[in-house]
Design a protein around this motif. Structure first.
Motif, PDB file in Angstrom:
ATOM      1  N   ARG A 540     -15.137 -11.518  -4.753  1.00 45.95           N
ATOM      2  CA  ARG A 540     -15.141 -10.790  -3.309  1.00 45.95           C
ATOM      3  C   ARG A 540     -13.891  -9.870  -3.194  1.00 45.95           C
ATOM      4  NH1 ARG A 540     -15.597 -15.023   1.538  1.00 45.95           N
ATOM      5  NH2 ARG A 540     -15.610 -12.989   2.504  1.00 45.95           N
ATOM      6  N   LEU A 541     -13.964  -8.810  -2.528  1.00 46.31           N
ATOM      7  CA  LEU A 541     -13.167  -7.591  -2.406  1.00 46.31           C
ATOM      8  C   LEU A 541     -12.014  -8.346  -1.184  1.00 46.31           C
ATOM      9  CD1 LEU A 541     -14.902  -4.406  -1.700  1.00 46.31           C
ATOM     10  CD2 LEU A 541     -13.561  -5.151  -3.799  1.00 46.31           C
ATOM     11  N   CYS A 542     -10.650  -8.122  -1.698  1.00 49.25           N
ATOM     12  CA  CYS A 542      -9.552  -8.571  -0.876  1.00 49.25           C
ATOM     13  C   CYS A 542      -9.692  -7.825   0.622  1.00 49.25           C
ATOM     14  CB  CYS A 542      -8.387  -8.582  -1.542  1.00 49.25           C
ATOM     15  SG  CYS A 542      -6.822  -9.070  -0.792  1.00 49.25           S
ATOM     16  N   TRP A 543      -9.899  -8.400   1.703  1.00 50.30           N
ATOM     17  CA  TRP A 543      -9.553  -7.972   2.866  1.00 50.30           C
ATOM     18  C   TRP A 543      -8.203  -7.299   3.048  1.00 50.30           C
ATOM     19  CZ3 TRP A 543      -6.375  -7.802   7.161  1.00 50.30           C
ATOM     20  CH2 TRP A 543      -6.985  -7.289   8.316  1.00 50.30           C
ATOM     21  N   PHE A 544      -7.293  -7.907   2.439  1.00 48.23           N
ATOM     22  CA  PHE A 544      -5.663  -7.435   2.920  1.00 48.23           C
ATOM     23  C   PHE A 544      -5.510  -6.134   1.997  1.00 48.23           C
ATOM     24  CE2 PHE A 544      -5.572 -11.891   3.827  1.00 48.23           C
ATOM     25  CZ  PHE A 544      -5.009 -12.042   5.009  1.00 48.23           C
ATOM     26  N   PHE A 545      -5.842  -6.071   0.872  1.00 47.93           N
ATOM     27  CA  PHE A 545      -5.843  -5.022  -0.046  1.00 47.93           C
ATOM     28  C   PHE A 545      -6.437  -3.683   0.521  1.00 47.93           C
ATOM     29  CE2 PHE A 545      -7.461  -2.041  -3.415  1.00 47.93           C
ATOM     30  CZ  PHE A 545      -6.288  -1.750  -4.253  1.00 47.93           C
ATOM     31  N   ILE A 546      -7.437  -3.617   1.399  1.00 42.91           N
ATOM     32  CA  ILE A 546      -8.230  -2.903   1.948  1.00 42.91           C
ATOM     33  C   ILE A 546      -7.737  -2.359   3.321  1.00 42.91           C
ATOM     34  CG2 ILE A 546     -10.463  -2.021   2.723  1.00 42.91           C
ATOM     35  CD1 ILE A 546     -11.803  -3.835   0.688  1.00 42.91           C
ATOM     36  N   HIS A 547      -7.416  -3.383   4.058  1.00 49.63           N
ATOM     37  CA  HIS A 547      -7.261  -3.107   5.669  1.00 49.63           C
ATOM     38  C   HIS A 547      -5.819  -3.445   5.867  1.00 49.63           C
ATOM     39  CE1 HIS A 547     -11.486  -2.755   6.208  1.00 49.63           C
ATOM     40  NE2 HIS A 547     -11.795  -3.843   5.832  1.00 49.63           N
ATOM     41  N   HIS A 548      -5.048  -4.101   5.453  1.00 55.07           N
ATOM     42  CA  HIS A 548      -3.642  -4.274   5.887  1.00 55.07           C
ATOM     43  C   HIS A 548      -2.665  -3.259   5.456  1.00 55.07           C
ATOM     44  CE1 HIS A 548       0.133  -6.677   6.437  1.00 55.07           C
ATOM     45  NE2 HIS A 548      -0.428  -7.440   6.997  1.00 55.07           N
ATOM     46  N   PRO A 549      -1.951  -2.918   6.492  1.00 53.10           N
ATOM     47  CA  PRO A 549      -1.069  -1.647   6.236  1.00 53.10           C
ATOM     48  C   PRO A 549       0.181  -1.965   5.037  1.00 53.10           C
ATOM     49  CG  PRO A 549      -0.427  -2.781   8.233  1.00 53.10           C
ATOM     50  CD  PRO A 549      -1.622  -3.387   7.913  1.00 53.10           C
ATOM     51  N   ASP A 550       0.305  -3.289   4.599  1.00 54.29           N
ATOM     52  CA  ASP A 550       1.169  -3.502   3.561  1.00 54.29           C
ATOM     53  C   ASP A 550       0.405  -3.993   2.414  1.00 54.29           C
ATOM     54  OD1 ASP A 550       3.274  -3.054   5.401  1.00 54.29           O
ATOM     55  OD2 ASP A 550       3.888  -4.948   5.876  1.00 54.29           O
ATOM     56  N   GLY A 551      -0.890  -3.780   2.160  1.00 61.11           N
ATOM     57  CA  GLY A 551      -1.634  -4.441   1.400  1.00 61.11           C
ATOM     58  C   GLY A 551      -1.689  -5.879   1.254  1.00 61.11           C
ATOM     59  N   CYS A 552      -1.953  -6.455   0.018  1.00 61.35           N
ATOM     60  CA  CYS A 552      -2.009  -7.840  -0.152  1.00 61.35           C
ATOM     61  C   CYS A 552      -0.573  -8.432  -0.249  1.00 61.35           C
ATOM     62  CB  CYS A 552      -3.018  -8.086  -1.252  1.00 61.35           C
ATOM     63  SG  CYS A 552      -3.066 -10.003  -1.556  1.00 61.35           S
ATOM     64  N   SER A 553      -0.488  -9.729   0.021  1.00 63.56           N
ATOM     65  CA  SER A 553       0.713 -10.230  -0.037  1.00 63.56           C
ATOM     66  C   SER A 553       1.110 -10.549  -1.544  1.00 63.56           C
ATOM     67  CB  SER A 553       1.066 -11.262   0.905  1.00 63.56           C
ATOM     68  OG  SER A 553       0.028 -12.225   0.657  1.00 63.56           O
ATOM     69  N   LEU A 554       0.112 -10.824  -2.288  1.00 60.80           N
ATOM     70  CA  LEU A 554       0.030 -11.417  -3.545  1.00 60.80           C
ATOM     71  C   LEU A 554      -0.329 -10.312  -4.668  1.00 60.80           C
ATOM     72  CD1 LEU A 554      -2.017 -14.522  -3.339  1.00 60.80           C
ATOM     73  CD2 LEU A 554       0.360 -14.603  -3.438  1.00 60.80           C
ATOM     74  N   PRO A 555       0.262 -10.179  -5.906  1.00 64.73           N
ATOM     75  CA  PRO A 555      -0.105  -9.174  -6.854  1.00 64.73           C
ATOM     76  C   PRO A 555      -1.320  -9.561  -7.148  1.00 64.73           C
ATOM     77  CG  PRO A 555       1.318 -11.186  -7.582  1.00 64.73           C
ATOM     78  CD  PRO A 555       1.372 -11.184  -6.073  1.00 64.73           C
ATOM     79  N   SER A 556      -1.913  -8.571  -7.836  1.00 64.87           N
ATOM     80  CA  SER A 556      -3.302  -8.771  -8.374  1.00 64.87           C
ATOM     81  C   SER A 556      -3.809  -9.783  -9.274  1.00 64.87           C
ATOM     82  CB  SER A 556      -3.882  -7.510  -8.938  1.00 64.87           C
ATOM     83  OG  SER A 556      -5.304  -7.418  -9.552  1.00 64.87           O
ATOM     84  N   GLU A 557      -2.821 -10.126 -10.161  1.00 58.63           N
ATOM     85  CA  GLU A 557      -3.412 -11.161 -11.129  1.00 58.63           C
ATOM     86  C   GLU A 557      -3.279 -12.703 -10.319  1.00 58.63           C
ATOM     87  OE1 GLU A 557       1.263 -10.076 -11.547  1.00 58.63           O
ATOM     88  OE2 GLU A 557      -0.919  -9.239 -11.455  1.00 58.63           O
ATOM     89  N   SER A 558      -2.707 -12.718  -9.247  1.00 54.91           N
ATOM     90  CA  SER A 558      -2.459 -14.132  -8.338  1.00 54.91           C
ATOM     91  C   SER A 558      -3.495 -14.137  -7.407  1.00 54.91           C
ATOM     92  CB  SER A 558      -1.305 -14.122  -7.818  1.00 54.91           C
ATOM     93  OG  SER A 558      -0.283 -14.250  -9.056  1.00 54.91           O
TER      94      SER A 558
END
Length: 581
Positions: A540-558
């Motif tokens: 599933r797509l990461c909601w934070f990567f798409i919508h959060h102003p700071d992106g996801c709090s985790l790096p992609s591999e984690s």
């Protein structure tokens, strides 16, 4: 201040509850402990050391030779200590916590002893008002109940597991009827076991056990359950919709049972009264229904539960029953039963009572207010003066007969196909809009502004936003959205919990989930957890990567979710399901 401490020592589990309050006196705590002994213990001896403020519980179990032995692994002690000044402490000591056996009925869970019992003891000790409910198992012999429980617990343990009944709760119901009916046979000089009909029988396990133990009867429910096929032809279960009327009477039945019977609950005393003069009933009210739909509150001085129990008890009285109340020994907040096994009128007055019932139902339908004091177990003469005057003198003068086949044309039975209302059926775009609106609300509520706009996520400046109460969140949503959510079971809270990738709902407050702080669940075995994580990873797509102003709090591999469509992979769970079909 309330403090709960779990202190695991060699061979001892110490659960400490401390409270600095003047009213918490040693005498009241001791009385509360004795009250606890009365309501929750089965075959159990207790040693009381008043000088040292301790009560030690020694559970007894009957062996194959009929002798009682101490169950050593379940010995525990409640201890009261005076700390200093106005401070007292209550502790529970368990000598062998690793060997503790719990079935949720006779033996409680250790977590319950520490997290709930201690606070209950303190609450009981400072309460001044008497309990508004009867004591547990006040109408039957507790000693007999305990013995029959031990016998049936092992006999039906496999069937209980299949039925998914929690903690063998369903075993408690047939036991109660066995003791109640045995005493009724002795009182009335009966030799034949009572017959019954369980209205709204659900999984049918109660019917199965009663049939197996020699009671003729059947269960009726609007929906057939898969487990019914396991019982065999000797268990009589019917899939049928019950609409209160002349076509659903049971003149040859001794008892009608309504265990969480929902919309049929207030009708069961009526059906029993009109079935035959000898027909009795048992109801355990849960959801609040009137004759024509949802029950509407009319008194603010009582709890909703107490008010509804009084209403159902009043129905029983109007139907000519001497209504008795009892509390069952089950781990539930809705455990008060109402029983009508004796009539308050002679058989010659049946037609008069029938007219009284009709008028009462008509008054309820037209929202006529009929007040009933909480007098359960009253006699016919004493209570008639208040109820009949408020209902109107026409109660005895009205000559209207029972209304044809159906007693209330507007009655709505339960739907045959159960509707799923857990927000799962809401349109995806609607859910996405609500999730984005709530997330933006939490992010904008924080005084700290983001200093980074990179999808790699900055651990120092990543904006988690503020927490808001569910009420505060609801106040920012438009009326149409709230109306749509209210039509779903759980409403806003359910929707937010369903979207656990984005939100965390704790103690009525909503937070943005920070995946850096997530810990693995202890409930799932490590190998199972790893397998499930691998199957769902990047599906599933990461909601934070798409919508959060700071992106996801985790790096992609984690991150367990995909940072962009190029990382998406097909779910292995879906593949396995297709392969097995």
């Amino acid at each position: 201040m309330i403090l709960i401490i779990w202190n695991v020592l060699p061979g001892t589990l110490d659960l400490l509850w401390g409270r600095g309050k003047q009213q918490l006196l040693a005498r009241k705590i001791s009385l509360s402990i004795l009250y606890f002994i009365k309501i929750v213990t089965f075959k159990e001896n207790s040693l009381t050391d008043v000088f040292n403020g301790t009560v030690t519980f020694l559970p007894l179990e009957e062996n194959s030779e009929g002798k009682y032995q101490i169950k050593k692994c379940n010995i525990y002690q409640i201890q009261l200590k005076h700390i200093k000044g106005e401070e007292w402490s209550v502790s529970i000591l368990v000598p062998y916590p690793e060997d503790w056996f719990s079935d949720g009925i006779a033996y409680p869970k250790l977590a319950w002893l520490g997290n709930e019992l201690l606070s209950k003891l303190a609450k009981w000790s400072v309460e001044q008002k008497p309990s508004e409910f009867k004591s547990t198992l006040s109408l039957i012999s507790v000693a007999k109940y305990s013995k029959v429980y031990q016998d049936l617990k092992n006999k039906y343990k496999d069937m209980v597991k299949v039925s998914l009944a929690k903690n063998a709760v369903i075993i408690c119901f047939p036991i109660y009827f066995f003791i109640l009916w045995e005493e009724e046979r002795k009182e009335k000089g009966l030799t034949k076991k009572q017959s019954f009909v369980d209205l709204g029988c659900g999984n049918g396990l109660l019917v199965h056990i009663l049939n197996n133990e020699g009671h003729s009867g059947r269960g009726i429910d609007v929906r057939r359950r898969k487990i019914w096929d396991m019982y065999g032809p000797e268990t009589h279960l019917e899939e049928s919709t019950i609409v209160p009327g002349d076509s659903h009477l049971f003149p040859d039945t001794d008892w009608l049972i309504g265990n969480h019977s929902d919309e049929l609950t207030p009708w069961i005393p009526v059906i029993a009264a009109r079935s035959s003069y000898s027909c009795c009933y048992f109801v355990l009210p849960c959801c609040f229904f009137d004759f024509h739909g949802k029950y509407s509150r009319r008194q603010s001085k009582k709890t909703q539960y107490r008010e509804y129990l009084d209403f159902v008890a009043q129905v029983g009285f109007v139907c000519g029953f001497h209504v008795e109340e009892d509390c069952l020994r089950i781990p539930s907040t809705k455990r008060v039963s109402l029983i009508g096994k004796k009539r308050t009128y002679p058989p010659t007055e049946c037609s008069l009572i029938d007219k009284q019932i009709t008028q009462y139902i008509n008054n309820r339908q037209t929202c006529a207010v009929v007040t009933c004091d909480r007098r359960v177990g009253f006699n016919h003469k004493d209570h008639s003066d208040g109820v009949y005057e408020e209902a109107g003198s026409e109660l005895w003068e009205n000559e209207t007969e029972t209304a044809g086949t159906t007693w209330m044309p507007g009655f709505q039975p339960r739907e045959k196909v159960e509707q799923i209302r857990n927000c799962a059926s809401l349109p995806r775009d609607f859910v996405d809009d609500v999730v984005l609106s709530v997330a933006n609300l939490l992010l904008n509520a924080t005084p700290q502004k983001s200093c980074s706009n990179t999808h790699a996520g900055n651990t120092n400046t990543w904006n988690q936003g503020e927490s808001l109460s569910l009420k505060e969140v609801a106040e920012h949503l438009n009326k149409e959205t709230l109306k749509r959510l209210k039509s779903e079971c759980g409403g806003l809270q359910t929707l937010l919990k369903n979207n656990h990738q984005v939100f965390e709902v704790l103690n009525g407050r909503v937070h943005i989930r920070d995946w850096r702080k997530e810990k693995p669940s202890r409930k799932t075995k490590p190998e199972v957890k790893r397998r499930l994580s691998a199957e769902a990873f990047k599906t599933r797509l990461c909601w934070f990567f798409i919508h959060h102003p700071d992106g996801c709090s985790l790096p992609s591999e984690s991150c367990p979710y995909a940072h962009g469509t190029e990382e998406l992979r097909q779910s292995q769970i879906i593949k396995k399901k297709k392969h097995t079909q």
